[in-house]
Design a protein around this motif. Sequence first.
Motif, short mmCIF file in Angstrom:
data_model
loop_
_atom_site.label_atom_id
_atom_site.label_comp_id
_atom_site.label_asym_id
_atom_site.label_seq_id
_atom_site.Cartn_x
_atom_site.Cartn_y
_atom_site.Cartn_z
N PRO A 256 -5.87 0.08 -37.44
CA PRO A 256 -6.59 -0.88 -36.22
C PRO A 256 -6.57 -0.84 -35.55
CG PRO A 256 -4.63 -2.30 -37.81
CD PRO A 256 -4.70 -0.56 -38.09
N TYR A 257 -5.18 -0.33 -35.02
CA TYR A 257 -4.89 -0.27 -33.82
C TYR A 257 -5.03 1.06 -32.80
CZ TYR A 257 -4.68 -5.50 -34.00
OH TYR A 257 -3.87 -6.52 -34.09
N LEU A 258 -5.32 1.13 -31.60
CA LEU A 258 -5.01 3.27 -31.56
C LEU A 258 -3.83 3.10 -31.35
CD1 LEU A 258 -8.32 3.92 -29.77
CD2 LEU A 258 -6.98 4.87 -31.69
N GLN A 259 -3.00 2.10 -30.30
CA GLN A 259 -1.63 2.25 -29.33
C GLN A 259 -0.42 1.66 -30.20
OE1 GLN A 259 -4.22 -0.41 -29.64
NE2 GLN A 259 -3.05 -2.39 -28.48
N PHE A 260 -0.73 1.24 -31.57
CA PHE A 260 0.08 0.98 -32.76
C PHE A 260 0.12 1.21 -34.25
CE2 PHE A 260 -0.38 -3.48 -30.56
CZ PHE A 260 0.54 -2.93 -29.76
N PRO A 261 0.92 1.91 -34.66
CA PRO A 261 1.05 2.00 -35.79
C PRO A 261 0.64 2.24 -36.72
CG PRO A 261 3.72 1.75 -35.38
CD PRO A 261 2.40 1.39 -34.23
N GLY A 262 0.10 3.14 -37.69
CA GLY A 262 -1.23 2.94 -38.55
C GLY A 262 -0.41 2.42 -40.19
N SER A 263 -1.03 1.53 -41.05
CA SER A 263 -0.84 1.58 -42.42
C SER A 263 -0.74 3.23 -43.18
CB SER A 263 -1.29 0.57 -42.14
OG SER A 263 -0.73 -0.48 -42.05
N GLY A 264 0.57 2.77 -43.79
CA GLY A 264 0.43 4.58 -45.42
C GLY A 264 0.92 3.35 -46.62
N MET A 265 0.69 3.95 -47.42
CA MET A 265 0.56 4.71 -48.83
C MET A 265 1.45 4.86 -49.07
SD MET A 265 -1.83 5.19 -51.67
CE MET A 265 -2.67 3.42 -51.97
N HIS A 266 2.85 4.89 -48.95
CA HIS A 266 4.41 5.89 -49.37
C HIS A 266 4.60 6.24 -50.64
CE1 HIS A 266 5.50 5.09 -45.58
NE2 HIS A 266 4.20 6.22 -45.13
N VAL A 267 4.59 7.38 -51.61
CA VAL A 267 3.88 6.87 -52.72
C VAL A 267 5.61 7.77 -53.77
CG1 VAL A 267 3.07 7.95 -55.56
CG2 VAL A 267 1.55 7.66 -52.97
N HIS A 268 6.44 7.62 -54.27
CA HIS A 268 8.17 7.84 -54.61
C HIS A 268 7.60 9.12 -56.45
CE1 HIS A 268 10.62 6.92 -51.40
NE2 HIS A 268 9.34 6.13 -50.78
N VAL A 269 7.99 9.56 -56.65
CA VAL A 269 7.65 10.51 -57.73
C VAL A 269 8.96 11.58 -57.94
CG1 VAL A 269 5.82 11.74 -58.82
CG2 VAL A 269 5.41 11.03 -57.28
N SER A 270 9.19 10.94 -59.17
CA SER A 270 10.42 12.01 -59.82
C SER A 270 9.72 12.43 -60.95
CB SER A 270 11.92 11.27 -59.92
OG SER A 270 12.09 10.11 -60.49
N LEU A 271 10.73 13.40 -61.69
CA LEU A 271 9.88 14.03 -63.00
C LEU A 271 11.24 13.92 -64.40
CD1 LEU A 271 6.97 16.80 -61.71
CD2 LEU A 271 7.17 14.73 -62.18
N TYR A 272 10.58 13.95 -65.26
CA TYR A 272 12.20 13.48 -66.19
C TYR A 272 11.57 14.87 -67.62
CZ TYR A 272 14.05 10.38 -63.46
OH TYR A 272 14.84 9.74 -62.23
N ASP A 273 12.28 15.21 -68.47
CA ASP A 273 11.50 15.87 -69.20
C ASP A 273 12.04 14.53 -70.30
OD1 ASP A 273 14.83 15.67 -70.45
OD2 ASP A 273 14.94 17.92 -70.18
N GLY A 274 11.55 14.80 -71.89
CA GLY A 274 11.05 13.90 -72.24
C GLY A 274 13.71 13.56 -72.91
#
Length: 448
Positions: A256-274
């Motif tokens: 929304p502002y060029l001079q300020f940081p943008g807004s992100g979507m951060h996604v944490h993913v880990s993978l497990y077996d059965g």
Amino acid sequence: MKSHATTLLAEVRTFRQNYPDVRYVDLIALDIPGHFYGKRYPIEMLEKVAAGSPLKLPQNAVLLGAQGGLFKIGDYCFNDGDPDANRRLVPGTLKPVSWESQPLGQMLITSDGTEAPIEFEPREVLAKVLERLQHKGIHPVVAFELEFYLFDKKLDNGLPQFARDPLSDDADDQPNLHIERLSRFSEVLDDMAQTAKDQGIDITVITAEIGPGQFEINFGHLDDGMRAADWAALFCRSTRGVALKHGYRASFMAKPYLQFPGSGMHVHVSLYDGAGNNLLAAHQQQPLRHAVAGCLELLPHCMPIFSPNHNAFRRLGGTVNAATRASWGFEDRDACVRIPESDPRNLRIEHRLASADANPYLVLAAILVGLEHGLEARREPIAPLNEDRSSGSDFPLEMLDAVRAMQHHAVLRDKLGAEFVDVYCENKRQDHLAFQQEIHAREYRWFL
């Protein structure tokens, strides 16, 4: 064991007992640009749907552009007769809506799990990826983090105004990370968190971000990837509603502002077996390196998903922690793929590239496909930023280039579905071209 219909019917009847003043329920689903569409049903009719009556909405509602218009995409929209498609109620999502002036409920609906799912519906795309991983014995655990800005409720000639500090009535125009900002805006933030919890969302950490009026809210880790994406989608809806109730405007706009940081979507993913073993931590973390390599290989071809509009590309290479190249690193927020410090049990990736206004179902699907591809290909990644600050590979920084990179990529067509890839790319191409069909004041200043 209770049947699906019996469980849904019990959910609706319990809701009616707990909220007797609610007369209508919004049945909602996310379209390709990440907006909710749906219908407002009388509570009596919802009970009939829960008992097994058909629930149909236009198939092409999924194809709406960012401004709600329809584009000609193959034979869809204008050559198919605008057919209806079956939807189903998503169990466990019937919740009260507290930000409206009148008592109301809402419930997610979807085509996935019906006899003829819509191949390009975002929730169906993710459902296919999760099902395939499950058949391979891979079980993701997922957590989203979303950044957003608060603005004054009133725009100034269409432009956002800084949120007013409720204690001083001054504009919150000083970017900082001070904890006091959480206190000054606690009334609206607390309401956002409580409202999200009322929707069944596990809210954890709340952070005042660097931008003026910018905040981040984290969600708990879930062993149900679909539910994690549901949480992200529903949080955006409730947060915008709560902000308006308090006299603010909440936005997940990427930049929304060029001079300020943008807004992100951060996604944490880990993978497990059965058996609950962390797959990424096995063999001295070699699978982690393979998974990172897969993510980085596919990242340039997934840019229309991670940066879904013209404004989202403005966020890349911005003021803080937004990369312009596909990179990775340990405990490095400049990397697209960050490996947070953790014990082997909780070893995970944090994918940081997507903008906050991206479609959470598609973002998670793209990340999981990258991890899956990496585990299958077993390639070594490029050097992490910790070893080489110049490490990284290029990705498109403009929508039409990004669409070209995505549309004919064999792995994405195979793992996300060729029909989805074609429809999605054409939707983004048409949206971008429609955005260009307006002459802005700057053009007159430069060229008149």
